[in-house]
Structure formats: C-alpha cells, structure tokens
Design an enzyme around this catalytic site. Structure first.
Site, short mmCIF file in Angstrom:
data_model
loop_
_atom_site.label_atom_id
_atom_site.label_comp_id
_atom_site.label_asym_id
_atom_site.label_seq_id
_atom_site.Cartn_x
_atom_site.Cartn_y
_atom_site.Cartn_z
N GLY A 28 0.89 -1.04 0.01
CA GLY A 28 0.01 -0.06 -0.04
C GLY A 28 0.69 1.16 -0.03
O GLY A 28 1.87 1.39 0.67
N HIS A 78 37.88 -42.44 24.40
CA HIS A 78 37.75 -43.05 22.96
C HIS A 78 36.39 -44.11 23.01
O HIS A 78 36.44 -44.99 23.97
CB HIS A 78 38.65 -43.77 22.21
CG HIS A 78 40.11 -43.31 22.83
ND1 HIS A 78 40.92 -42.37 22.61
CD2 HIS A 78 40.79 -43.94 24.13
CE1 HIS A 78 41.95 -42.18 23.24
NE2 HIS A 78 42.00 -43.14 24.26
#
Length: 460
Positions: free
Chosen positions: A139, A362
């Site tokens: 607008g 690990h």
C-alpha cells in the site's frame, strides 16, 4: 499514557504451502508471532488482544495466558480483523497499536518510537511507513503538497502516479482507541478486493479534519511481512545477522559469522571463540573463554567457562568449567559433566552424571550412569543399560579404572579405586579397591596355525 495492542494472527498463509498457520513458522528459533509479541512488550501494553482464526488452538497455545484472544471466523480483511477486538477494548481511553503477526523483524525500539511520535504529535492515527526500493505489492502513502498523509492506496487500487510512490505502508499503526472503533463502523467493502480495509479509516479521519501522521522506519528490513518461504528465508538471514552482530558487540569472536546459526534465546559470554558452521539452539548458555570448533551443534545446554567443544553434538546437557568434548562426541539429554571432565572422540553419554577430572577418551557408551571423580574409562567400554524393556543404572566410584573393552552389565556398582581388567564382562558388584577379571583364560596351541588352509606353508 495507556497503551493497548492488537496482533493480527488469523490468516492461513496460503502462499506458505503449509499445514502450519503462517504466524507459527519460526525465525531463529521462535515463531514469528513470538517475535512480534516480544517487540510489542516494549510499549508496555495494558492489554494485548490477539486475533486468531485458522487453526486457532495452535496459535492460542503459543501465547497462552500472555494475551487475550478473539476469533475471526471469516477472513474479510484487516479492518474486519480489528473489528473483532472491539469486545475487548471498547470504550477504553488510550492508544492502540495494531500490528500483523507475520512481521518478525520489527523491533521494540521502533514500536516505542512510533508510540512516542504518535503521542508527541497528538495524532488520532499514526502509520508506520518505510521507503521501499521496490514498492510493488505494498500500500502506498499518499501525501498532499504540505507533506500531510491524506490516504493509503492498496496496490490493486492505485493509479499510475500512486504506483510510482516509494513510501509504503508497513501494516503497523497506532490509533486513538475510541476513535478507531468509531471509524471502523463507517468502512465498506467497496474496493478491488471486496474486503474491509483498515487503511480506509485514514480517509475517514482526514474527512473529519483529524490529525493523521506517519513515522518512517530507519531500517526497511523491519517492514518485512512474511507471506512465503522466500520472505521467510530473508527474515532468517536478517535475524541471523542481527544476532551475530549483537554477540560480537558483546565480546564474542566469530571466525566465519556467515556460516553460524544462533537462535534468539542463546546466551554467550565474552571471550568465546566460535568457528564456522556452529549451531546453537534453544536456551543454550556458553560460558566465557569457551572455544566451539567447526561443526559443533548445541541445543538447550549450559557450557561452563573455559571449555573446548570440538565438532560434537550436545543436547539438553550441563557442562561445568574446563570440560573438553570431542571430536565427534555426542552428549544426549540428561548429561551432566563436572569440572575438567574429558569426553573424547566417538564417545556417547546419555542421562548420566560424570564427576570431576574423569576421562572417557575413545569409543565409549555411558548411559544411565553415575560416574565418580578421577575415573579412567578405557576405550571401547560399554554400559549395558537396557534389557529390551527397562533401563538400569551403573554406578562407578571415585578413582576407578575401567579397562579397555569392558562391558558393564547394569544394574551394577563398581566401588572406589576398583579396577576392571581389559576385555572383561562385569555383571556383579565390584567392591572398592578390588581388581576384577571377567574374561576367559587365554589358551595358546603352539604350531596349530600351520594346519589352517590360509597359512603360507600350505601354498607350497
């Protein structure tokens, strides 16, 4: 000065091509509606009213008791949506902010400035506008020769001159509350869309010689209304830049900020170093001096100061100071690591507490376990915590040494200072200060290998 807020969140968002209501799509970890609501709080509204419609219960659940709600059964335009809020705000003195729930980039600072501008200029209505590089679809703000706002024209209703205007309506307004609902009774659907335009009240105010103003945003990005996935991605990009810049100003170093994803509620202390391709989500807190290396993914977790996280995933966990994790470790929900714990490569921890200075370097799985301080967990150790139906706990005392390839079958307790021999399968309590060997005795048959078909001597 009393402020109110109306948040428009009834639309389906057809162009999103989604079963999810448009305002519930997320930008940097929060729904667009939540972003808007947080910004609205900057004006300290006495009452907030959210207009809901499509899948209303889903939308209502996001804000819960933070807002009042009204239902728009038919989506007949923005003016019609605001009409629905009259039952909550009718007759109240004050200023009402009207804002769409699909504008996640609007800031609280801009909304506060909008309110202040409205009050200081004694306007009956103030429009939040912006200067658009490409105004198509917006607008347009039409002003007279004196610079006064006379009307707002929607794209489909704009003439050739009006379509050239660059100042656009962002869809956010402030109104005198009483005059807003009085004017809404006068608007019609006589327009190209056949809808009730909220913007038509501006012409009504002007016809009554009431003062209408416009406050122009400094940053056009704040005006973005998200109607499709392209705009959603744009909003995500802008928000990500804002977030990383905020943290940089607060003392965080990013080696490659363009590749980092950090959600809105993440907290990062000064002197943190973040490498590329790091993801931080949810309510995560990163302590000062921590290093997060490339590829790290953390969600809903607390990382203590001076920790180093190397290319690992951490979910819903709490890590104390000086912890090292990774590379390629996975901390699953419910994990707590005390100071200076080391979790190494290809280690997975779930729903476990691990004491100070314990190391699992690990290829280890620790699940449903209570592990003491200064414990060494050898490579290949597995806590066998699940029998197919129930989970069981493993307890390991302080200074215990768990040999490589140990299999710990829960429920199990290993006492302080105990040692399990490498390759053992342990299923019974290990007393403190004990050594336990749970493996078959080695048998050596000398010369037997020569009988095997693959032995080099058989090929002659």
């Amino acid at each position: 000065m009393t402020n109110y807020a109306i948040i428009l969140a009834a639309g389906k968002g057809t162009r999103m091509t989604s079963d999810l209501p448009k305002v519930l799509h997320k930008v940097s970890g929060l729904t667009m509606l939540e972003h808007v609501f947080r910004s609205v709080k900057a004006i300290s509204p006495e009452k907030s009213v959210t207009v809901i419609g499509h899948k209303s219960e889903m939308v209502r659940a996001v804000l819960a008791d933070q807002s009042a709600f009204v239902h728009q059964t038919e989506q007949l335009g923005t003016g019609h949506a605001v009409m629905m809020a009259e039952t909550q705000l009718e007759g109240l003195e004050g200023h009402t902010l009207v804002i769409a729930g699909d504008t996640p980039l609007i800031t609280g600072e801009s909304l506060k400035s909008l309110i202040d501008f409205h009050v200081n200029h004694k306007n009956v209505a103030t429009i939040l506008t912006a200067t658009a590089p490409d105004p198509f679809g917006y607008g347009r703000i039409v002003r007279n020769k004196d610079g006064e706002v006379i009307k707002i024209v929607e794209q489909k209703d704009a003439n050739e001159y009006e379509q050239q205007l660059k100042e656009i309506n962002t869809g956010t307004y402030v109104f005198d509350n009483k005059r807003l609902f009085e004017a809404l009774k006068c608007i019609t659907t006589n327009n190209a869309q056949g809808e009730y335009y909220l913007t038509d009240v501006v012409a009504i105010f002007r016809a009554n010689k009431e003062k209408v103003g416009a406050y122009i945003l400094r940053d056009f990005n704040e005006s973005l209304g998200v109607n499709d996935r392209v705009a959603l991605a744009t909003a995500e990009t802008v928000m990500r830049q804002r977030i990383t810049q905020k943290h940089m100003v607060n003392g965080v170093t990013f080696q490659n900020p363009e590749t980092v994803y950090i959600e809105s509620d993440v907290e990062i202390a000064p002197d943190v170093l973040i490498e590329g391709n790091v993801t931080l989500k949810g309510r995560t807190h990163i302590g000062s001096g921590t290093v997060l290396t490339n590829g790290t993914y953390i969600v809903d977790s607390e990382i203590g100061q001076g920790s180093i996280i190397t290319n690992s995933m951490i979910e819903s966990s709490v890590l104390a100071a000086g912890v090292t994790v990774g590379p390629y470790a996975h901390l699953r929900p419910g994990t707590t690591l005390d100071r200076e714990v080391h979790i190494g490569n290809f280690v997975e921890v779930k729903d476990s507490h691990i004491g100070e200075k314990t190391k699992a370097g690990h290829l280890t799985y620790i699940g449903n376990a209570q592990v003491g301080s200064s414990v060494n967990v050898g490579a290949g150790t597995i806590t066998v915590n699940y029998d197919g139906q129930n989970k069981y706990e493993t307890v390991i005392g302080d200074h215990a040494f768990i040999g490589s390839n140990s299999t710990l079958i829960a429920p199990l307790e290993v006492g302080d200072n105990a040692l399990t021999a490498a390759g053992s399968t342990i299923s019974k309590t290990v007393p403190a200060d004990s050594i336990v060997i749970g493996r078959s005795r080695q048998v050596t048959k000398e010369g037997y290998a020569k009988r095997l078909a693959h032995h080099p001597s058989r090929s002659k």
